[in-house]
Design an enzyme around this catalytic site. Structure first.
Site, PDB file in Angstrom:
ATOM      1  N   PHE A  55      -1.310   1.244  -1.253  1.00 23.89           N
ATOM      2  CA  PHE A  55      -2.570   0.609  -0.586  1.00 23.89           C
ATOM      3  C   PHE A  55      -2.483   1.359   0.835  1.00 23.89           C
ATOM      4  O   PHE A  55      -1.866   1.050   1.792  1.00 23.89           O
ATOM      5  CB  PHE A  55      -2.465  -0.787  -0.310  1.00 23.89           C
TER       6      PHE A  55
ATOM      7  N   ASP B  80       2.359   6.315   5.887  1.00 18.67           N
ATOM      8  CA  ASP B  80       1.085   5.392   6.167  1.00 18.67           C
ATOM      9  C   ASP B  80       1.878   4.225   6.919  1.00 18.67           C
ATOM     10  O   ASP B  80       2.725   3.293   5.943  1.00 18.67           O
ATOM     11  CB  ASP B  80       0.444   5.210   4.960  1.00 18.67           C
TER      12      ASP B  80
ATOM     13  N   LYS C 179      -3.203  -1.720  13.030  1.00 21.18           N
ATOM     14  CA  LYS C 179      -3.168  -3.023  12.889  1.00 21.18           C
ATOM     15  C   LYS C 179      -2.425  -3.697  14.233  1.00 21.18           C
ATOM     16  O   LYS C 179      -3.071  -4.041  15.225  1.00 21.18           O
ATOM     17  CB  LYS C 179      -2.247  -3.475  11.594  1.00 21.18           C
TER      18      LYS C 179
END
Length: 426
Positions: free
Chosen positions: A163, A248, A277
């Site tokens: 993801f 990532d 984030k």
């Protein structure tokens, strides 16, 4: 809330947005979202109106412990005072100017993020997906201009069940059918291998391979931790084949896993890393592609950009967020949280639990295939816990890293009660 379109603006002018929000009931909020918003999310039927630290309150005054933490983004807790102070001070300076000029905030942020990650240069963006896309563009241009690959032939190895975001490029190499079935056609250039399989990575490498990209832990995929030696093994393969290693770390970065970054569990320092984030401190999207000078320097004016990327307000928030992590031992807090949550969940000895996985405060509780996931979700909400099921029937627990031990213990207790209710069909 029944209102004519033109009266909405009149109400805002006369009363202010805050007063209007205070009048909305839970059902009003749900009806507005369902009527005027796309149905690309299926929220819990909870209407949150306030948050502080690791605690949230709905419009009826019920208290919840935030166990999602906005998918790792609220590492600092809701309404962190130090970050609010930095924002208030910045409001007196400037908030948004274009990258057509220099600002002191941008320069200081670039230096701070490079130092925090231990890398050389930074390309600031907004969302995590943008940071990933930036890494992909950098890797391809590096491959053409420095490795000498024929234009249009670059290949990047990625992992199944990944993801990395929801842009059309990214979903094109996602193995989740719902993410990509109706949004093609997709461009070539990606080779998908099983996550955690070093031999599969090795077999996929060709003279046109420019990079390998993966998450150190697959968060959205169900908190999937690769075998020991995998991270370091991938680093070695990249060195041997003159290819870039891209991690990532949008969900795993900034102390979440008990290290500053997930790759630090092994000798697996990246050439490129995407971050986001928690860099926004729980206030706004702040992200970046960070890496070695050899890679980042391939960008020249006009190659890439972002209207909001690197804006002064975002840069100050990012600096304040990193300062909080560094000055208040978020690494230690995450390791403490891991001990409380992992041990606590294991000690529940629930027959409904298949497996518990996690590092730091990135914890997944996978339930058996015969467990009614919807019923368990309902019981967790009834117990005052905000979390949702991700892939592989796994409930994710990523509360703010600042969550106190007593509240972490309360999470465990409430999960135990929710499991019991589900077990007996309550």
């Amino acid at each position: 809330m029944q209102t004519k379109v033109n009266s909405l603006w009149q109400s805002i002018a006369q009363e202010g947005i805050g007063a209007l929000l205070d009048r909305l009931s839970t059902q009003d909020a749900i009806d507005l979202a369902e009527t005027y918003g796309t149905h690309n999310y299926k929220p819990l039927t909870v209407n949150i109106v306030r948050g502080e630290g690791a605690v949230l309150w709905d419009s009826e005054g019920k208290e919840y412990i935030d166990c999602i933490g906005c998918y790792s983004a609220v590492a600092h807790g809701h309404q962190n005072p130090a970050i609010i102070k930095a924002i208030e001070q910045q409001f007196e300076r400037t908030t948004l100017v274009s990258r057509a000029v220099y600002t002191p905030e941008t320069g200081l942020f670039l230096k701070g993020l490079a130092e925090y990650t231990g890398l050389d240069m930074v390309c600031p963006m907004n969302s995590g997906a943008e940071a990933v896309e930036t890494c992909l563009k950098l890797a391809r241009k590096w491959g053409y201009t420095k490795k000498g690959i024929e234009i249009g032939k670059a290949e990047i190895i990625v992992c199944s069940d990944n993801f990395h975001g929801r842009t059309t490029t990214i979903v094109g190499f996602n193995s989740e059918v719902q993410y990509n079935k109706f949004f093609g056609p997709y461009g070539p250039g990606f080779v998908v291998v099983p996550f955690g399989d070093l031999e599969a990575v090795k077999a996929a490498i060709t003279p046109n391979t420019v990079a390998f990209m993966a998450e150190p832990i697959q968060a959205e995929g169900g908190i999937i931790i690769p075998p020991d030696g995998y991270l370091a093994g991938v680093r070695q393969l990249c060195d041997e084949n003159n290819m870039l290693l891209i991690w990532d770390e949008v969900q795993t970065g900034f102390c979440r896993t008990g290290y500053k970054f997930g790759w630090q569990y092994e000798a697996a320092k990246p050439d490129l890393i995407s971050v986001g984030k928690p860099l926004g401190g729980g206030f706004m999207p702040v992200s970046a592609a960070v890496g070695s000078k050899e890679v980042l320097e391939v960008f020249t004016p006009g190659d890439h950009g972002s209207t909001f990327g690197g804006n002064p307000l975002a840069c100050v928030i990012g600096l304040a967020a990193m300062a909080e992590m560094e000055n208040h031992d978020y690494v230690g807090k995450a390791r403490r949280g891991e001990e409380v949550l992992l041990d606590g969940f294991k000690n529940l000895n629930s027959p409904l639990i298949k497996e518990i996985r996690g590092r730091g405060m990135l914890i997944g509780v996978e339930v058996n295939s015969d467990v009614d996931g919807a019923a368990l979700s309902k019981n967790l909400v009834a117990e005052g816990l905000i979390t949702k099921e991700t892939r592989k029937r796994t409930f994710r627990f990523t509360p703010p890293i600042v969550t106190e031990v007593q509240l972490l213990q309360e999470i465990v207790a409430r999960v135990g009660r929710a499991l019991k209710k589900t077990e007996v069909g309550a």
